[in-house]
Design a protein around this motif. Structure first.
Motif, PDB file in Angstrom:
ATOM      1  N   TRP A   1       0.811  -1.236   0.000  1.00 20.30           N
ATOM      2  CA  TRP A   1       0.000   0.000   0.000  1.00 20.30           C
ATOM      3  C   TRP A   1       0.836   1.275   0.000  1.00 20.30           C
ATOM      4  O   TRP A   1       0.297   2.358  -0.169  1.00 20.30           O
ATOM      5  CB  TRP A   1      -0.984   0.011   1.180  1.00 20.30           C
ATOM      6  CG  TRP A   1      -0.387   0.319   2.535  1.00 20.30           C
ATOM      7  CD1 TRP A   1       0.654  -0.334   3.125  1.00 20.30           C
ATOM      8  CD2 TRP A   1      -0.800   1.342   3.442  1.00 20.30           C
ATOM      9  NE1 TRP A   1       0.902   0.214   4.361  1.00 20.30           N
ATOM     10  CE2 TRP A   1       0.020   1.243   4.582  1.00 20.30           C
ATOM     11  CE3 TRP A   1      -1.795   2.325   3.416  1.00 20.30           C
ATOM     12  CZ2 TRP A   1      -0.102   2.105   5.680  1.00 20.30           C
ATOM     13  CZ3 TRP A   1      -1.922   3.176   4.503  1.00 20.30           C
ATOM     14  CH2 TRP A   1      -1.079   3.063   5.623  1.00 20.30           C
ATOM     15  N   THR A   2       2.156   1.139   0.146  1.00 21.60           N
ATOM     16  CA  THR A   2       2.994   2.347   0.070  1.00 21.60           C
ATOM     17  C   THR A   2       3.446   2.646  -1.360  1.00 21.60           C
ATOM     18  O   THR A   2       4.095   3.662  -1.604  1.00 21.60           O
ATOM     19  CB  THR A   2       4.253   2.206   0.957  1.00 21.60           C
ATOM     20  OG1 THR A   2       4.974   1.040   0.551  1.00 21.60           O
ATOM     21  CG2 THR A   2       3.886   2.090   2.432  1.00 21.60           C
TER      22      THR A   2
ATOM     23  N   PRO B   1       3.662   4.078  -5.007  1.00 19.99           N
ATOM     24  CA  PRO B   1       3.030   5.224  -5.674  1.00 19.99           C
ATOM     25  C   PRO B   1       1.857   4.754  -6.540  1.00 19.99           C
ATOM     26  O   PRO B   1       1.962   3.739  -7.236  1.00 19.99           O
ATOM     27  CB  PRO B   1       4.171   5.780  -6.537  1.00 19.99           C
ATOM     28  CG  PRO B   1       5.416   5.411  -5.788  1.00 19.99           C
ATOM     29  CD  PRO B   1       5.126   4.053  -5.214  1.00 19.99           C
TER      30      PRO B   1
ATOM     31  N   VAL C   1      -1.094   4.084  -5.082  1.00 26.11           N
ATOM     32  CA  VAL C   1      -2.074   3.568  -4.116  1.00 26.11           C
ATOM     33  C   VAL C   1      -2.492   4.720  -3.209  1.00 26.11           C
ATOM     34  O   VAL C   1      -1.637   5.350  -2.572  1.00 26.11           O
ATOM     35  CB  VAL C   1      -1.499   2.414  -3.269  1.00 26.11           C
ATOM     36  CG1 VAL C   1      -2.572   1.895  -2.306  1.00 26.11           C
ATOM     37  CG2 VAL C   1      -0.978   1.299  -4.161  1.00 26.11           C
ATOM     38  N   MET C   2      -3.759   4.994  -3.185  1.00 31.03           N
ATOM     39  CA  MET C   2      -4.283   6.130  -2.415  1.00 31.03           C
ATOM     40  C   MET C   2      -5.625   5.737  -1.833  1.00 31.03           C
ATOM     41  O   MET C   2      -6.235   4.768  -2.265  1.00 31.03           O
ATOM     42  CB  MET C   2      -4.534   7.330  -3.353  1.00 31.03           C
ATOM     43  CG  MET C   2      -3.319   7.947  -3.969  1.00 31.03           C
ATOM     44  SD  MET C   2      -3.846   9.118  -5.273  1.00 31.03           S
ATOM     45  CE  MET C   2      -2.858   8.518  -6.624  1.00 31.03           C
TER      46      MET C   2
ATOM     47  N   ASP D   1       6.649  -2.827  -8.871  1.00 35.19           N
ATOM     48  CA  ASP D   1       8.021  -2.643  -8.396  1.00 35.19           C
ATOM     49  C   ASP D   1       8.196  -1.235  -7.827  1.00 35.19           C
ATOM     50  O   ASP D   1       8.371  -1.043  -6.637  1.00 35.19           O
ATOM     51  CB  ASP D   1       9.018  -2.930  -9.524  1.00 35.19           C
ATOM     52  CG  ASP D   1       8.478  -2.446 -10.878  1.00 35.19           C
ATOM     53  OD1 ASP D   1       7.516  -1.638 -10.890  1.00 35.19           O
ATOM     54  OD2 ASP D   1       9.014  -2.854 -11.918  1.00 35.19           O
TER      55      ASP D   1
ATOM     56  N   ARG E   1       5.900   1.249  -8.696  1.00 34.60           N
ATOM     57  CA  ARG E   1       4.568   1.856  -8.668  1.00 34.60           C
ATOM     58  C   ARG E   1       3.557   0.739  -8.805  1.00 34.60           C
ATOM     59  O   ARG E   1       3.892  -0.373  -9.190  1.00 34.60           O
ATOM     60  CB  ARG E   1       4.421   2.874  -9.792  1.00 34.60           C
ATOM     61  CG  ARG E   1       4.585   2.239 -11.169  1.00 34.60           C
ATOM     62  CD  ARG E   1       4.661   3.264 -12.263  1.00 34.60           C
ATOM     63  NE  ARG E   1       3.371   3.932 -12.457  1.00 34.60           N
ATOM     64  CZ  ARG E   1       3.185   4.859 -13.401  1.00 34.60           C
ATOM     65  NH1 ARG E   1       4.181   5.244 -14.181  1.00 34.60           N
ATOM     66  NH2 ARG E   1       2.005   5.413 -13.558  1.00 34.60           N
TER      67      ARG E   1
ATOM     68  N   VAL F   1       4.192  -2.496   5.750  1.00 28.29           N
ATOM     69  CA  VAL F   1       4.436  -1.257   6.496  1.00 28.29           C
ATOM     70  C   VAL F   1       3.143  -0.847   7.176  1.00 28.29           C
ATOM     71  O   VAL F   1       2.096  -0.788   6.533  1.00 28.29           O
ATOM     72  CB  VAL F   1       4.930  -0.141   5.549  1.00 28.29           C
ATOM     73  CG1 VAL F   1       4.937   1.209   6.262  1.00 28.29           C
ATOM     74  CG2 VAL F   1       6.306  -0.477   5.010  1.00 28.29           C
TER      75      VAL F   1
ATOM     76  N   ARG G   1       3.558   4.591   7.851  1.00 25.27           N
ATOM     77  CA  ARG G   1       4.260   5.036   6.645  1.00 25.27           C
ATOM     78  C   ARG G   1       5.344   6.065   6.970  1.00 25.27           C
ATOM     79  O   ARG G   1       6.405   6.072   6.337  1.00 25.27           O
ATOM     80  CB  ARG G   1       3.268   5.663   5.661  1.00 25.27           C
ATOM     81  CG  ARG G   1       2.155   4.753   5.217  1.00 25.27           C
ATOM     82  CD  ARG G   1       1.136   5.517   4.388  1.00 25.27           C
ATOM     83  NE  ARG G   1       1.700   5.948   3.124  1.00 25.27           N
ATOM     84  CZ  ARG G   1       1.402   5.400   1.944  1.00 25.27           C
ATOM     85  NH1 ARG G   1       0.519   4.435   1.858  1.00 25.27           N
ATOM     86  NH2 ARG G   1       1.952   5.856   0.845  1.00 25.27           N
TER      87      ARG G   1
ATOM     88  N   PRO H   1       4.451   9.435 -10.785  1.00 22.51           N
ATOM     89  CA  PRO H   1       3.823   9.223  -9.474  1.00 22.51           C
ATOM     90  C   PRO H   1       4.803   9.149  -8.305  1.00 22.51           C
ATOM     91  O   PRO H   1       4.411   9.369  -7.162  1.00 22.51           O
ATOM     92  CB  PRO H   1       3.085   7.887  -9.648  1.00 22.51           C
ATOM     93  CG  PRO H   1       3.860   7.162 -10.689  1.00 22.51           C
ATOM     94  CD  PRO H   1       4.400   8.221 -11.616  1.00 22.51           C
TER      95      PRO H   1
ATOM     96  N   ARG I   1       7.684   6.367  -2.776  1.00 23.03           N
ATOM     97  CA  ARG I   1       6.427   6.910  -2.240  1.00 23.03           C
ATOM     98  C   ARG I   1       5.879   7.961  -3.205  1.00 23.03           C
ATOM     99  O   ARG I   1       6.632   8.650  -3.887  1.00 23.03           O
ATOM    100  CB  ARG I   1       6.653   7.560  -0.872  1.00 23.03           C
ATOM    101  CG  ARG I   1       7.131   6.589   0.209  1.00 23.03           C
ATOM    102  CD  ARG I   1       6.029   5.624   0.633  1.00 23.03           C
ATOM    103  NE  ARG I   1       6.547   4.612   1.553  1.00 23.03           N
ATOM    104  CZ  ARG I   1       6.568   4.751   2.875  1.00 23.03           C
ATOM    105  NH1 ARG I   1       6.140   5.877   3.415  1.00 23.03           N
ATOM    106  NH2 ARG I   1       7.034   3.785   3.639  1.00 23.03           N
ATOM    107  N   GLY I   2       4.563   8.094  -3.191  1.00 24.77           N
ATOM    108  CA  GLY I   2       3.908   9.114  -4.003  1.00 24.77           C
ATOM    109  C   GLY I   2       2.816   9.790  -3.203  1.00 24.77           C
ATOM    110  O   GLY I   2       2.793   9.701  -1.970  1.00 24.77           O
TER     111      GLY I   2
ATOM    112  N   HIS J   1      -0.376  10.290  -1.246  1.00 20.96           N
ATOM    113  CA  HIS J   1      -1.234   9.332  -0.554  1.00 20.96           C
ATOM    114  C   HIS J   1      -2.579   9.977  -0.195  1.00 20.96           C
ATOM    115  O   HIS J   1      -3.541   9.834  -0.921  1.00 20.96           O
ATOM    116  CB  HIS J   1      -0.553   8.729   0.673  1.00 20.96           C
ATOM    117  CG  HIS J   1      -1.416   7.691   1.337  1.00 20.96           C
ATOM    118  ND1 HIS J   1      -1.744   6.509   0.707  1.00 20.96           N
ATOM    119  CD2 HIS J   1      -2.074   7.672   2.508  1.00 20.96           C
ATOM    120  CE1 HIS J   1      -2.565   5.815   1.479  1.00 20.96           C
ATOM    121  NE2 HIS J   1      -2.787   6.497   2.584  1.00 20.96           N
TER     122      HIS J   1
ATOM    123  N   GLU K   1       3.243  12.568   2.794  1.00 15.21           N
ATOM    124  CA  GLU K   1       3.962  11.682   1.884  1.00 15.21           C
ATOM    125  C   GLU K   1       4.436  12.421   0.633  1.00 15.21           C
ATOM    126  O   GLU K   1       5.362  11.985  -0.027  1.00 15.21           O
ATOM    127  CB  GLU K   1       3.052  10.521   1.448  1.00 15.21           C
ATOM    128  CG  GLU K   1       2.869   9.445   2.496  1.00 15.21           C
ATOM    129  CD  GLU K   1       4.047   8.481   2.554  1.00 15.21           C
ATOM    130  OE1 GLU K   1       5.152   8.831   2.115  1.00 15.21           O
ATOM    131  OE2 GLU K   1       3.839   7.358   3.053  1.00 15.21           O
TER     132      GLU K   1
END
Lengths: 506, 82
Positions: A169-170, A172, A174-175, A271, A273, A422, A425, B31, B43-44, B46, B54
């Motif tokens: 879920w970390t 990029p 994933v929101m 990987d 994203r 994780v 975060r 992203p 990370r992008g 969130h 983030e």
């Protein structure tokens, strides 16, 4: 007593600038009522209190007032009549509050609140009403640093997505759904080329619609709840929402996306994203069946959320009592039904802060809180109007509560949390580390934070708090309520030391 | 909605005035914004609403700005730490 005491020491910039000021000057304001949050509840409270004759200052974190429901997009095309109506209704609310005399200060996040005239007592980290009464709020942001002394506070800080961690879920892309909604509605940008939406709640449909209108593609929606008939019963008993539901469901009939039920995301794959999602059906106990997983690939955005959690940092910092109600969002601020007064004298709370219920109940609770705050300061008797508003709020609030019981996060979600997932975060704390802390003797949210640093980062557990509570509850076989929640530490938001020093010194 | 140009990690990208920096980066299919502090994982964006921190990037030389809250302006320079 009945005189307005709004004073401005200088000309405030209510617009937004692109760079924070290098000069940490703090602009002082003094008012009768300080409203925190310029969404449905806050604007409504500000308007009501100002119309009673009180001086009102409204602080809001975003560059523009409106909150989430009445978001005021500066650039996005308004793709539907409904979207247009939300924006124009929001603009009207803002204008009404300002016309009544409320001073709205956007671009200011509250980072601290203290009792009395401004100076924190040595050793206090949270506020409680002092004998002198009143509060001092400190806020900062692109709008400029301000210090607001107020005789009463209305906390209308809204809510944020309720998320439960899962492997990947970390990544990029994933929101939570709320992030996708803001991107699409505020900026006219879909969260990705092809988006998979999953989780639970009536909010997932409008998010999909917004993304389609912004030019994105929806792979599918996966709703965890599979009690279709019971949900349909609730809808059938509330004709006032049929129109909106029909509009939201229109893309379904046009086959623009499919809604599947009874499965949840158990991993995001990719990987650097997100490229795919792994899902699993829920068994009768609400636990994902990891032996029957399937994958949805060719996605570059994955939105997963299970409803909303109220923002209760400010009410908690103020010492208000909170209750646990999972369907209403988890920890919610206790408020009296006829005044929306919290358990702390001079502090009122409205909207989602007092339990997730949506925009209509928020407008009404905001108005009740605004009237009650004004009345508490000697600005007339508002009890008649408040009784009427309480009555009007009953139906939409009951509808929201009934619907919410359907969309509580499945009980067994924590089963998908692997040891390398994780949890926190901010601090990169894994579930394995939290489980080790529990094995070592940590037994609640506070213990887990001290042992593992989970929840100790910049977000102060806003993102991971719910998932951590679920994990700890599952590991210990206790109720999430028993896990508790971590009291926010001041500053509630990161603030420059120079700004803090200037704010506390003056 | 006027078309403007921003510079991201040295590349000139089109954007629309009023959209957030986060949206401009996502629209440009970028992203990833940073690496996490301990594990160094990508990370992008969130939460998208300013509370998760983030999406911290450097904007016009100021570090640790939240891309999801700042609106783009013509000629803006954005540096990610990916």
């Amino acid at each position: 007593m009945n005189s307005s005491t709004l004073s401005f020491a200088g000309k405030a910039s209510t617009g937004h600038s692109h760079a924070p000021s290098k000069d940490p000057g703090v602009e002082p304001f003094s008012c009768d009522v300080c409203v925190v949050g310029a969404g449905a509840a806050g604007l409504s409270a500000a308007h009501a209190a100002a119309a009673c004759g009180t001086s009102v200052v409204v602080l809001d974190a975003f560059p523009r007032p409106g909150g989430q429901y009445y978001m005021q997009p500066p650039a996005a095309p308004l793709a539907s009549a409904k979207a247009m109506r939300q924006v124009t209704d929001g603009a009207a609310l803002i204008a009404e509050a300002e016309r009544a005399g409320a001073r709205i200060l956007p671009g200011r996040e509250v980072w601290g609140v203290f009792p009395g005239g401004g100076q924190p007592e040595r050793g206090t980290s949270a506020a409680a009403p002092s004998d002198a009464g009143g509060f001092t709020l400190h806020a900062d942001g692109d709008g400029g640093a301000v210090r607001v002394t107020a005789r009463a506070i209305v906390v209308a800080t809204g809510a944020h997505d309720r998320v439960v961690p899962f492997p990947g879920w970390t990544l990029p892309g994933v929101m939570p759904p709320g992030a996708g909604q803001r991107l699409a509605k505020l900026s006219g940008t879909p969260p990705g080329r092809r988006t998979l939406i999953a989780g639970s709640g009536a909010f997932l449909l409008p998010v999909a619609s917004s993304i389609l209108k912004a030019g994105g593609e929806i792979a599918a929606i996966f709703e965890a709840d599979n009690r279709v008939l019971a949900a349909a019963g609730i809808v059938a008993r509330n004709p006032s929402i049929w129109g909106e539901l029909a509009r939201l469901a229109r893309p379904l009939f046009r086959a623009e996306f499919e809604v599947h039920r009874g499965a949840v995301v158990v991993a995001a794959l990719g990987d650097d994203r997100v490229r795919a999602a792994r899902l699993a059906p829920l068994d009768t106990s609400g636990t994902p069946d990891l032996a029957q997983t399937f994958e949805i690939d060719d996605i570059d955005a994955l939105l997963v959320g299970y409803g909303f959690r109220p923002h209760v940092e400010l009410t908690d910092a103020l010492g208000c009592t909170h209750d646990f109600d999972e369907a209403a969002g988890g920890w919610i601020c206790r408020a009296a039904p006829d005044t929306f007064a919290t358990t702390v004298a001079g502090v009122f709370a409205a909207g989602e802060t007092t339990g997730i219920a949506g925009s209509r109940p928020a407008l009404l609770s905001g108005r009740i809180a605004g009237l009650a705050a004004a009345e508490s300061l000697g600005f007339g008797d508002t009890s008649g109007e408040r009784r009427y508003l309480v009555e009007r709020r009953r139906r939409p609030a009951a509808f929201a509560a009934a619907l919410a019981t359907h969309f509580t996060p499945p009980a067994g979600l924590a089963a998908a949390i692997t040891n390398d997932t994780v949890m926190c975060r901010c601090e990169d704390v894994t579930a394995g580390e939290v489980r080790a802390a529990l094995a070592d003797g940590a037994d609640d949210a506070f213990g887990a934070k001290l042992w593992s640093r989970a929840g100790m980062g910049l977000c102060q557990g806003r993102v991971c708090g719910f998932g951590l509570a679920r994990l700890i509850a599952a590991e210990r076989g206790i109720d999430p309520e028993e896990v508790g929640f971590n009291t926010p530490r001041l500053p509630l938001r990161p603030v420059k030391l120079s700004t803090m020093q200037a704010a506390l010194k003056e | 909605m006027s078309a403007i140009v921003i510079t991201v990690d040295g590349d000139r990208l089109p954007a629309r005035a009023g959209m957030t920096v986060a949206a401009a980066l996502i629209a440009a299919d970028r992203p990833e914004l940073r690496r996490s502090p301990r594990a160094g994982t990508p990370r992008g964006v969130h939460c998208g609403m300013g509370h998760c921190f983030e999406c911290l990037v450097t904007i016009d030389g100021t570090p640790d700005r939240r891309a999801c809250l700042v609106e783009v302006s013509d000629g803006m320079t954005v540096e990610t730490s990916r």
